[in-house]
Write a protein that holds these residues in place. Structure first.
Motif, mmCIF file in Angstrom:
data_model
loop_
_atom_site.group_PDB
_atom_site.id
_atom_site.type_symbol
_atom_site.label_atom_id
_atom_site.label_comp_id
_atom_site.label_asym_id
_atom_site.label_seq_id
_atom_site.Cartn_x
_atom_site.Cartn_y
_atom_site.Cartn_z
ATOM 1 N N SER A 194 0.846 -1.205 0.000
ATOM 2 C CA SER A 194 0.000 0.000 0.000
ATOM 3 C C SER A 194 0.874 1.246 0.000
ATOM 4 O O SER A 194 1.404 1.649 1.034
ATOM 5 C CB SER A 194 -0.933 0.017 1.215
ATOM 6 N N SER A 219 1.030 5.315 -1.717
ATOM 7 C CA SER A 219 0.385 6.391 -2.479
ATOM 8 C C SER A 219 1.458 7.257 -3.127
ATOM 9 O O SER A 219 2.464 7.599 -2.492
ATOM 10 C CB SER A 219 -0.498 7.244 -1.570
ATOM 11 N N ASN A 245 -1.615 2.780 -4.848
ATOM 12 C CA ASN A 245 -3.043 3.040 -4.683
ATOM 13 C C ASN A 245 -3.575 3.957 -5.792
ATOM 14 O O ASN A 245 -2.830 4.763 -6.364
ATOM 15 C CB ASN A 245 -3.298 3.667 -3.313
ATOM 16 N N ASN A 256 -5.446 6.591 -5.690
ATOM 17 C CA ASN A 256 -5.935 7.896 -5.214
ATOM 18 C C ASN A 256 -5.171 9.051 -5.861
ATOM 19 O O ASN A 256 -4.611 9.923 -5.191
ATOM 20 C CB ASN A 256 -5.831 7.985 -3.692
ATOM 21 N N ILE A 294 -2.724 -0.584 -8.375
ATOM 22 C CA ILE A 294 -4.001 -1.063 -7.856
ATOM 23 C C ILE A 294 -5.080 -0.224 -8.532
ATOM 24 O O ILE A 294 -5.097 1.002 -8.402
ATOM 25 C CB ILE A 294 -4.095 -0.904 -6.330
ATOM 26 N N SER A 320 -14.060 5.743 -7.546
ATOM 27 C CA SER A 320 -14.050 5.332 -6.125
ATOM 28 C C SER A 320 -15.272 5.854 -5.373
ATOM 29 O O SER A 320 -15.180 6.275 -4.216
ATOM 30 C CB SER A 320 -12.757 5.805 -5.432
ATOM 31 N N TYR A 339 -9.021 3.333 -2.324
ATOM 32 C CA TYR A 339 -8.102 3.621 -1.227
ATOM 33 C C TYR A 339 -8.760 4.437 -0.123
ATOM 34 O O TYR A 339 -9.274 5.534 -0.357
ATOM 35 C CB TYR A 339 -6.869 4.353 -1.750
ATOM 36 N N ASP A 393 1.952 1.896 4.195
ATOM 37 C CA ASP A 393 0.792 2.759 3.904
ATOM 38 C C ASP A 393 1.264 4.196 3.697
ATOM 39 O O ASP A 393 0.680 5.156 4.192
ATOM 40 C CB ASP A 393 -0.251 2.685 5.019
ATOM 41 N N ASN A 446 1.914 7.716 2.489
ATOM 42 C CA ASN A 446 0.960 8.655 1.902
ATOM 43 C C ASN A 446 1.506 10.083 1.980
ATOM 44 O O ASN A 446 1.237 10.817 2.934
ATOM 45 C CB ASN A 446 -0.379 8.558 2.624
#
Length: 418
Positions: free
Chosen positions: A62, A64, A94, A96, A124, A131, A153, A306, A308
């Motif tokens: 994961s 971003s 991700n 996003n 992904i 979304s 996400y 994760d 981000n």
């Protein structure tokens, strides 16, 4: 690229050299020789480090990256460099971005823009169009273009029938469905974990049941439909128990925990530092202990950064108005090593590759050199100089971490830290 890695301890349970100190010769990106001692050649780079360990390349499930649309946060080029210097040879990215990655053309753009880097990017695709949890995105077409999984996400699948259809549909092409564990109506406008700390500092809380209720729902749907489900970044004790029960039933489910949810409790929120504003929120000690037990027993399959990145305008504001997220990739290994052994850390950082890409790596002669180089010695305090990302929203600033990532070998390239 020709190289000779000297005196490296192999940490790879699938390799016949596991636990041995060996030299590894690489020619044109392929492991050609592994032996206790190899003589360097004139045309190859010799790699030597103190307390050198080598494992199959780590995979982050994961991550971003701002590009396209939010390049001020992070670009694909620099994001892949950050991953490489953090020890990751593959990252699942991700959707996003802006636009959200929900078409085959979007996936093709990501694949084309990331081609040729040492760290490989695996998109992904969004599970639903834009979304929005209304209509399925073009899942099969995205997979054909290179998407390895489908999920919205940090947005839950609010429509349970959409998740049911997705799990049924993706069985036709062995697709992996992701479902973010949060029931929005219960989470409401919560900013942090609901509990003693939220009451003390006067911030609205997200109760743990907002996560576990969604996990229970998703697992019931999976039991009905079959298919492959991944539940990313769980954070509560109840979720660990639910997933353990589902695995005992034989359901095809995996889960991950974000490194910051394993390392910090909500006690750090007392100073209103917005770098600690993440979703799912940092939980209490009981939840964190359950998560750690979950990664040790295998109920939780992967640890993710994760990661981000967020620009300063989204973090240097009042806590209520700050955006959720932290950069954690640079600190992931060092933080994880404070919680588990190096063998367990490597397992948690490598086995996501098979789940997301259906491919496995091992340190054997004839295999592609897809390797992470690191040490488990020493400790350090994470500081701004350790941040490689364009954005600086790092929850781990000031944290005491262990070990060191030396770099990676992958895609016929070597990337090493200074």
């Amino acid at each position: 690229m020709n190289a000779l890695i000297k005196a490296a301890t192999v940490i790879d349970s699938k390799s016949p050299h596991n636990g041995n100190v060996v030299d590894i010769r690489i020619k044109d990106g392929i492991i050609t020789e592994i032996a206790s001692t190899l003589t360097p050649s004139k045309n190859e780079k010799t790699i030597t480090f103190d307390d050198l360990k080598v494992s199959s390349g780590w995979f982050d499930t994961s991550v971003s990256i701002g590009e396209p649309g939010y390049e001020e946060r992070e670009t694909i080029k620099n994001g892949l460099k950050v991953a490489a210097l953090s020890g990751f040879t593959g990252i699942a990215v991700n959707p996003n971005t802006n636009p959200i990655i929900d078409t085959s053309a979007d996936v093709a753009f990501m694949m084309h823009k990331s081609a040729g880097n040492a760290t490989e990017l695996f998109p992904i695709g969004a599970l639903s169009r834009n979304s929005e949890s209304v209509d399925l995105a073009e899942l099969y077409d995205m997979q054909q273009s290179g998407a390895v999984a489908f999920g919205d996400y940090q947005k839950p699948v609010s429509n349970p029938n959409l998740l049911k259809i997705a799990l049924q549909y993706t069985q036709g092409f062995d697709g992996l469905v992701l479902s973010f564990p949060q029931e929005n109506d219960i989470a409401g406008k919560g900013q942090v974990n609901e509990g003693v700390m939220s009451t003390r500092i006067g911030l609205k809380g997200k109760p743990a049941i907002a996560e576990s209720l969604q996990v229970a729902r998703d697992l019931h749907i999976l039991e009905y439909t079959g298919g492959k489900l991944h539940i990313p970044t769980i954070s509560t004790k109840a979720s660990v128990h639910l997933i353990a029960d589902a695995k005992a039933k034989g359901l095809d489910v995996t889960s991950s925990a974000a490194i910051h949810n394993l390392f910090f409790t909500d006690d750090v929120l007392e100073d209103f530092n917005t770098n600690y504003k993440v979703t799912p929120p940092l939980r209490n000690q009981d939840d964190v202990e359950a998560l750690i037990q979950g990664i040790k027993t295998g109920v939780i399959d992967f640890v993710t950064s994760d990661h981000n990145p967020l620009d300063v305008e989204r973090k240097h504001v009042e806590f209520d108005n700050a955006t959720y997220g932290t950069i954690s990739q640079e600190a992931t290994f060092g933080a994880l090593l404070t919680l588990v052994s190096e063998k367990k850390a490597v397992k948690l950082l490598t086995q996501g590759r098979a789940r997301f890409t259906n491919k496995e790596q091992s340190i054997v002669e004839g295999a592609n050199a897809n390797l992470t180089l690191f040490s488990i010695k020493g400790s350090y305090t994470f500081s701004e100089s350790d941040i490689k990302s364009k954005s600086k929203n790092a929850a781990f600033l000031g944290a005491k971490l262990k070990g060191k990532v030396y770099g990676i070998v992958n895609n016929n390239q070597i990337i090493l830290n200074d």
